[in-house]
Design an enzyme around this catalytic site. Structure first.
Site, PDB file in Angstrom:
ATOM      1  N   CYS A   1      12.852  10.828   8.643  1.00  0.00           N
ATOM      2  CA  CYS A   1      12.586  10.314   9.986  1.00  0.00           C
ATOM      3  C   CYS A   1      13.835  10.452  10.843  1.00  0.00           C
ATOM      4  CB  CYS A   1      12.145   8.863   9.903  1.00  0.00           C
ATOM      5  SG  CYS A   1      13.214   7.885   8.851  1.00  0.00           S
TER       6      CYS A   1
ATOM      7  N   GLU B   1       8.482  16.060  16.561  1.00  0.00           N
ATOM      8  CA  GLU B   1       8.962  15.904  15.184  1.00  0.00           C
ATOM      9  C   GLU B   1       8.258  16.938  14.309  1.00  0.00           C
ATOM     10  OE1 GLU B   1       7.659  12.475  12.765  1.00  0.00           O
ATOM     11  OE2 GLU B   1       9.768  12.176  12.288  1.00  0.00           O
TER      12      GLU B   1
ATOM     13  N   LYS C   1       0.879  -1.188   0.000  1.00  0.00           N
ATOM     14  CA  LYS C   1       0.000   0.000   0.000  1.00  0.00           C
ATOM     15  C   LYS C   1       0.905   1.224   0.000  1.00  0.00           C
ATOM     16  CE  LYS C   1      -1.947   2.969   2.149  1.00  0.00           C
ATOM     17  NZ  LYS C   1      -1.783   4.403   1.838  1.00  0.00           N
TER      18      LYS C   1
ATOM     19  N   GLU D   1       8.340   1.379  11.606  1.00  0.00           N
ATOM     20  CA  GLU D   1       9.380   2.394  11.394  1.00  0.00           C
ATOM     21  C   GLU D   1       8.699   3.736  11.522  1.00  0.00           C
ATOM     22  OE1 GLU D   1      12.509   1.879  11.118  1.00  0.00           O
ATOM     23  OE2 GLU D   1      12.528  -0.278  10.786  1.00  0.00           O
TER      24      GLU D   1
HETATM   25  P1  NAD Z   1       1.278   8.527   7.894  1.00  0.00           P
HETATM   26  O1  NAD Z   1       1.260   7.771   9.168  1.00  0.00           O
HETATM   27  O2  NAD Z   1       0.317   9.632   7.733  1.00  0.00           O
HETATM   28  O3  NAD Z   1       1.019   7.542   6.658  1.00  0.00           O
HETATM   29  C1  NAD Z   1       1.831   6.409   6.430  1.00  0.00           C
HETATM   30  C2  NAD Z   1       1.040   5.398   5.632  1.00  0.00           C
HETATM   31  O4  NAD Z   1       0.002   4.854   6.446  1.00  0.00           O
HETATM   32  C3  NAD Z   1       0.374   5.947   4.388  1.00  0.00           C
HETATM   33  O5  NAD Z   1       0.499   5.003   3.342  1.00  0.00           O
HETATM   34  C4  NAD Z   1      -1.074   6.077   4.837  1.00  0.00           C
HETATM   35  O6  NAD Z   1      -2.005   6.035   3.780  1.00  0.00           O
HETATM   36  C5  NAD Z   1      -1.223   4.858   5.727  1.00  0.00           C
HETATM   37  N1  NAD Z   1      -2.343   4.892   6.681  1.00  0.00           N
HETATM   38  C6  NAD Z   1      -3.034   5.962   7.134  1.00  0.00           C
HETATM   39  N2  NAD Z   1      -3.951   5.568   8.046  1.00  0.00           N
HETATM   40  C7  NAD Z   1      -3.841   4.225   8.173  1.00  0.00           C
HETATM   41  C8  NAD Z   1      -4.497   3.248   8.976  1.00  0.00           C
HETATM   42  N3  NAD Z   1      -5.450   3.571   9.841  1.00  0.00           N
HETATM   43  N4  NAD Z   1      -4.094   1.964   8.877  1.00  0.00           N
HETATM   44  C9  NAD Z   1      -3.087   1.612   8.030  1.00  0.00           C
HETATM   45  N5  NAD Z   1      -2.450   2.491   7.233  1.00  0.00           N
HETATM   46  C10 NAD Z   1      -2.809   3.798   7.304  1.00  0.00           C
HETATM   47  O7  NAD Z   1       2.785   9.030   7.717  1.00  0.00           O
HETATM   48  P2  NAD Z   1       3.367   9.947   6.556  1.00  0.00           P
HETATM   49  O8  NAD Z   1       2.907  11.359   6.783  1.00  0.00           O
HETATM   50  O9  NAD Z   1       3.107   9.322   5.238  1.00  0.00           O
HETATM   51  O10 NAD Z   1       4.949   9.865   6.831  1.00  0.00           O
HETATM   52  C11 NAD Z   1       5.631  10.686   7.704  1.00  0.00           C
HETATM   53  C12 NAD Z   1       6.016   9.941   8.959  1.00  0.00           C
HETATM   54  O11 NAD Z   1       6.707   8.739   8.613  1.00  0.00           O
HETATM   55  C13 NAD Z   1       6.971  10.711   9.842  1.00  0.00           C
HETATM   56  O12 NAD Z   1       6.586  10.596  11.198  1.00  0.00           O
HETATM   57  C14 NAD Z   1       8.309  10.017   9.628  1.00  0.00           C
HETATM   58  O13 NAD Z   1       9.197  10.146  10.706  1.00  0.00           O
HETATM   59  C15 NAD Z   1       7.871   8.606   9.410  1.00  0.00           C
HETATM   60  N6  NAD Z   1       8.899   7.846   8.675  1.00  0.00           N
HETATM   61  C16 NAD Z   1       9.650   6.933   9.353  1.00  0.00           C
HETATM   62  C17 NAD Z   1      10.665   6.239   8.710  1.00  0.00           C
HETATM   63  C18 NAD Z   1      11.532   5.260   9.450  1.00  0.00           C
HETATM   64  O14 NAD Z   1      12.272   4.535   8.794  1.00  0.00           O
HETATM   65  N7  NAD Z   1      11.480   5.194  10.777  1.00  0.00           N
HETATM   66  C19 NAD Z   1      10.894   6.469   7.346  1.00  0.00           C
HETATM   67  C20 NAD Z   1      10.117   7.391   6.680  1.00  0.00           C
HETATM   68  C21 NAD Z   1       9.111   8.074   7.356  1.00  0.00           C
END
Ligand code: NAD
Length: 495
Positions: A301, A399, A193, A267
């Site tokens: 991140c 963050e 996804k 992550e």
């Molecule tokens: P997000 O949590 O808004 O979305 C991440 C994914 O989850 C998207 O594909 C979204 O559609 C999906 N999603 C949303 N609601 C969901 C649900 N209820 N159940 C399952 N999936 C759902 O995050 P974002 O804004 O896309 O990304 C930014 C965040 O990601 C930041 O906090 C960043 O630190 C983190 N990040 C972490 C790493 C790491 O390796 N630790 C890497 C990249 C980004």
């Protein structure tokens, strides 16, 4: 095709107009989701350049069913066979690199050099896990001495089953490669996804799967938003969920998995420290600190967004860092000199500008930037630095996911370590210091999954990625990334 210019090259129309964007069981289908279409925005101009119809919750079930049907045959393949497929995916990415770079520049606003790093990383990840897949066969059935001549013991590593892979938008292709490559190497089948903001590049994995003849159902892709992600977490056929994204969503993913007792890898976010010790080389420290917060416009991140500098060099260091920040060329991919692009989404732009407004209202000491770069249009933010930020202020604690650095100073190394660890997060950290042993000793005391000492944020496929504390559960990359998709089976038998 190679290009010698930093200018963006046009993205082929077939990658932008996807009438069928749902990839199930080896073929493309019209999305059943909606009513709204996913819209893809050029963040340097704030204009929509493509849309597509997302997948539906019903299509998640079809994709999970396809992954479950394909699992039996895929797990029975040898590691060497799976390695051949992974190398073919790496070749498919290599062949498409110019298009993928162009798409990353258009959809994420990345300067060319950043977009190229992303695609190279994805390719290297598939090649690395091809090697590890080959190694699996030799590790099966290793003898365990049970101390009884009537019995024999051996250990096997079995794939967990069909897995759900959910990713964010900041490094599309990369975070996906970190999941798809080890999952397939382990013998799992997958439903991916992608982020709803950067789906188009990820769909290329479906094109490559078809082109190389990956068995139908081994990799399925269902684009969409929260509804699609949530459906994937609750589908009874999915035996593991690997998630990259925010802590708020990670918590929902974990709760859904807990209901079914399904393992998760998470992550999540970070608020990573960078410690500049008293004997640091100022020029080196400035380079490392600047890259740690301004690369990818701070949407990392692992961004080292809390800088902790020895009080005795704080003024000299801050002045040099401000001078560096002011020289950073902010611009879209059509500016060949751009060193820092825009934020990728309007939502992120609104969030970061509201943090900057709050900082202004609260009277934080802003020594660089502090505002959107309105003259450029799009979602541009000035490289921003605040000094002497109170440790209880949101700019120090939360963050931000943008080019915003908070600085505090310390008098003793113990104080620096307490400041560095004074966060709920524990993803990454950097230490810069002249004496290597002292710097490494400080690094050992920081709660973080990855620490850089006197180097920028380099990540290799064979090193671990993941966080302590609220930054996540589990590790990606390296052998740990493969182990995340394997279960250990012990066999005891009559000798
Ligand atoms: P997000 O949590 O808004 O979305 C991440 C994914 O989850 C998207 O594909 C979204 O559609 C999906 N999603 C949303 N609601 C969901 C649900 N209820 N159940 C399952 N999936 C759902 O995050 P974002 O804004 O896309 O990304 C930014 C965040 O990601 C930041 O906090 C960043 O630190 C983190 N990040 C972490 C790493 C790491 O390796 N630790 C890497 C990249 C980004």
């Amino acid at each position: 095709m190679t290009t010698h210019s930093n200018q963006p090259t046009p993205v082929p129309a077939n990658l932008l107009q996807r009438d069928k964007a749902v990839y199930i069981n080896g073929s493309w289908h019209v999305g059943g989701g909606g009513p709204s279409h996913l819209a893809f925005v050029d963040p340097s101009k704030a204009t929509t350049f493509a849309t597509l119809i997302p997948g539906s919750v019903e299509q998640v079930a079809l994709a999970a069913e396809a992954a479950a049907r394909a699992f039996g045959a895929w797990r029975a393949t040898t590691g060497a066979e799976r390695a051949r497929n992974l190398r073919a995916i790496a070749s498919g990415l290599t062949k498409r690199k110019p298009d993928l770079v162009a798409l990353q520049m258009l959809n994420n606003g990345k300067p060319r050099f950043e977009a190229e790093i992303d695609i190279d990383d994805a390719i290297a990840t598939f090649e690395y896990y091809a090697d590890l897949a080959e190694g699996i066969d030799g590790q099966q059935g290793q003898t365990v001495d049970l101390g009884d001549t009537a019995l024999a013991g051996s250990t096997y590593f079995e794939p967990l089953g069909p897995v759900g892979l959910i990713v964010a938008w900041n490094f599309p292709m990369v975070t996906t490669a970190w999941k798809v490559a080890p999952a397939l190497a382990a013998g799992c089948t997958a439903v991916l996804k992608p982020s709803e903001f950067t789906t188009l590049a990820e769909l290329i994995y479906g094109d490559i799967a078809s082109e190389i003849g990956l068995p139908p159902g081994v990799l399925n892709i269902v684009p969409g938003g929260a509804d699609v992600g949530a459906a994937l977490c609750t589908d009874r056929r999915i035996r593991k969920v690997s998630f990259t994204g925010s802590n708020a969503t990670g918590s929902r993913v974990m709760a859904a998995a807990a209901n079914r007792i399904v393992p998760v890898s998470l992550e999540l976010g970070g608020k990573s420290p960078i410690i500049i010790l008293e004997d640091a080389d100022i020029d080196q420290a400035v380079e490392i600190a600047s890259a740690g917060i301004f690369f990818n416009c701070g949407q990392m991140c692992s961004a080292t967004s809390r800088l902790i500098v020895a009080a005795s060099i704080a003024d000299e260091f801050a002045a040099a860092l401000v001078a560096k920040a002011k020289l950073i060329v902010v611009g879209g991919p059509d500016n060949p000199d751009a060193q820092m692009g825009p934020l990728t989404t309007r939502e992120q732009f609104d969030k970061v500008t509201s943090v900057l407004n709050q900082a202004r209202t609260d009277g934080l000491n802003c020594i660089a930037g502090g505002a959107a770069d309105a003259a450029l249009g799009g979602f541009f933010i000035q490289p921003t630095i605040y000094r002497d930020v109170p440790a209880d202020h949101p700019v120090w604690r939360n963050e931000i996911f943008g080019p915003v650095l908070a600085i505090r100073s310390f008098r003793t190394v113990d104080e620096a370590v307490v400041l560095a660890n004074g966060t709920d997060f524990g993803l990454a950290a950097t230490v810069v210091g002249g004496d290597k042993d002292t710097a490494e000793a400080v690094a050992r005391r920081i709660d973080a999954g990855h620490v850089w000492v006197n180097t920028p944020q380099l990540i290799f496929p064979n090193t671990a990625w993941g966080g302590f504390k609220a930054s996540g559960i589990g590790r990606e990359l390296g052998p740990w990334g493969l182990a995340a998709y394997l279960g250990v089976k012990h066999m005891t038998r009559a000798a």
